[in-house]
Enzyme design. Structure first.
Site, PDB file in Angstrom:
ATOM      1  N   LYS A   1      -1.187  -1.979  -4.537  1.00  9.82           N
ATOM      2  CA  LYS A   1      -2.030  -0.778  -4.604  1.00  9.82           C
ATOM      3  C   LYS A   1      -1.090   0.404  -4.855  1.00  9.82           C
ATOM      4  O   LYS A   1      -0.888   1.272  -3.999  1.00  9.82           O
ATOM      5  CB  LYS A   1      -2.785  -0.627  -3.282  1.00  9.82           C
ATOM      6  CG  LYS A   1      -4.085   0.143  -3.402  1.00  9.82           C
ATOM      7  CD  LYS A   1      -4.677   0.481  -2.044  1.00  9.82           C
ATOM      8  CE  LYS A   1      -5.388  -0.671  -1.396  1.00  9.82           C
ATOM      9  NZ  LYS A   1      -6.074  -0.247  -0.130  1.00  9.82           N
TER      10      LYS A   1
ATOM     11  N   ASP B   1       0.868  -1.180   0.000  1.00 11.56           N
ATOM     12  CA  ASP B   1       0.000   0.000   0.000  1.00 11.56           C
ATOM     13  C   ASP B   1       0.910   1.237   0.000  1.00 11.56           C
ATOM     14  O   ASP B   1       1.424   1.610  -1.051  1.00 11.56           O
ATOM     15  CB  ASP B   1      -0.925  -0.094   1.228  1.00 11.56           C
ATOM     16  CG  ASP B   1      -1.923   1.028   1.323  1.00 11.56           C
ATOM     17  OD1 ASP B   1      -2.500   1.420   0.300  1.00 11.56           O
ATOM     18  OD2 ASP B   1      -2.152   1.530   2.448  1.00 11.56           O
TER      19      ASP B   1
HETATM   20  P1  5GP Z   1       1.932  -0.518   3.644  1.00 15.13           P
HETATM   21  O1  5GP Z   1       1.133   0.759   3.712  1.00 15.13           O
HETATM   22  O2  5GP Z   1       3.037  -0.529   4.656  1.00 15.13           O
HETATM   23  O3  5GP Z   1       2.425  -0.814   2.258  1.00 15.13           O
HETATM   24  O4  5GP Z   1       0.947  -1.699   4.019  1.00 15.13           O
HETATM   25  C1  5GP Z   1       0.688  -1.870   5.385  1.00 15.13           C
HETATM   26  C2  5GP Z   1      -0.355  -2.863   5.654  1.00 15.13           C
HETATM   27  O5  5GP Z   1      -1.594  -2.191   5.528  1.00 15.13           O
HETATM   28  C3  5GP Z   1      -0.508  -4.064   4.757  1.00 15.13           C
HETATM   29  O6  5GP Z   1       0.408  -5.092   5.051  1.00 15.13           O
HETATM   30  C4  5GP Z   1      -1.908  -4.467   5.134  1.00 15.13           C
HETATM   31  O7  5GP Z   1      -1.914  -5.158   6.343  1.00 15.13           O
HETATM   32  C5  5GP Z   1      -2.578  -3.131   5.317  1.00 15.13           C
HETATM   33  N1  5GP Z   1      -3.357  -2.757   4.140  1.00 15.13           N
HETATM   34  C6  5GP Z   1      -3.093  -1.831   3.214  1.00 15.13           C
HETATM   35  N2  5GP Z   1      -4.062  -1.751   2.299  1.00 15.13           N
HETATM   36  C7  5GP Z   1      -4.965  -2.691   2.657  1.00 15.13           C
HETATM   37  C8  5GP Z   1      -6.209  -3.130   2.109  1.00 15.13           C
HETATM   38  O8  5GP Z   1      -6.715  -2.660   1.083  1.00 15.13           O
HETATM   39  N3  5GP Z   1      -6.836  -4.131   2.773  1.00 15.13           N
HETATM   40  C9  5GP Z   1      -6.344  -4.702   3.908  1.00 15.13           C
HETATM   41  N4  5GP Z   1      -7.054  -5.673   4.474  1.00 15.13           N
HETATM   42  N5  5GP Z   1      -5.187  -4.319   4.460  1.00 15.13           N
HETATM   43  C10 5GP Z   1      -4.510  -3.330   3.830  1.00 15.13           C
END
Ligand code: 5GP
Ligand code: MG
Length: 177
Positions: free
Chosen positions: A129, A101
């Site tokens: 994403k 994300d």
């Molecule tokens: P980051 O922002 O560090 O790339 O992602 C952090 C965490 O946010 C991911 O590992 C996941 O647990 C959560 N996350 C981000 N986007 C989503 C989403 O659309 N759905 C879900 N269930 N978790 C998400």
């Protein structure tokens, strides 16, 4: 099927894609000793499928990363609730996460792991994403691009719900729940 969910990728599509990623990883790591690091909890289902689609020896290890903030967005503060159980020095490491994300979780792990002097580190995510990326991070193996919607299933949760769905779905009205 839950009325509140829009299916984005069904079981069949996910299985096909993971098989392709496994074949590619198997080719890329020919002759190399590979350790797959599953980022708990979200990557548990994807990682267990992915390693079984890799046709060469692969060790597994696990980290539990968590980012604090409200349930639907990451705050930017990543912490490690559980570290690796093995030494990755000189090893070829593949970090396996469910979704990228903001990119902060992967960036955090990459920085931390590089200090341990592995031979290489690559990244694999089931879902990317990319539109939400706040920190640049290189994804070597991606299952699917996803739009800027909150997704669940195949390991991804909302409040520990929906991890066991055998498909990936977007929550219809993410703001309402
Ligand atoms: P980051 O922002 O560090 O790339 O992602 C952090 C965490 O946010 C991911 O590992 C996941 O647990 C959560 N996350 C981000 N986007 C989503 C989403 O659309 N759905 C879900 N269930 N978790 C998400
Ligand atoms: Mg979560």
């Amino acid at each position: 099927m839950d009325d509140d969910l829009d299916i984005l990728f069904d079981t069949h599509a996910i299985q096909d894609r993971i098989r392709e990623l496994g074949a590619q990883i198997s080719r890329d790591y020919a002759g190399k000793e590979l350790i797959a690091v599953c980022v708990l909890k979200g990557a548990a289902i994807f990682a267990s499928d992915l390693v079984r689609s890799i046709t060469r020896p692969v060790a597994m290890d696990f980290v539990h990363a968590a980012s604090y903030g409200d349930a639907r967005t990451s705050s930017g503060m990543v912490t490690l609730k559980q570290d690796l159980s093995s030494d990755i020095r000189g090893k070829h490491v593949l970090i396996v996460d469910g979704i990228a994300d903001s990119g902060r979780t992967l960036a955090f792990l990459l920085e931390r792991f590089w200090k341990r002097e592995p031979a290489s580190i690559r990244t694999a995510v089931l879902l990317d994403k990319a539109v939400r990326r706040a920190v640049p991070v290189h994804i070597d193996y991606r299952g699917f691009d996803v739009p800027d919607r909150f997704v669940v299933g195949y390991g991804m949760d909302t409040g520990e719900h929906y991890r066991n769905l055998p498909y990936v779905a977007a929550v219809k009205d993410a703001a309402a729940t």
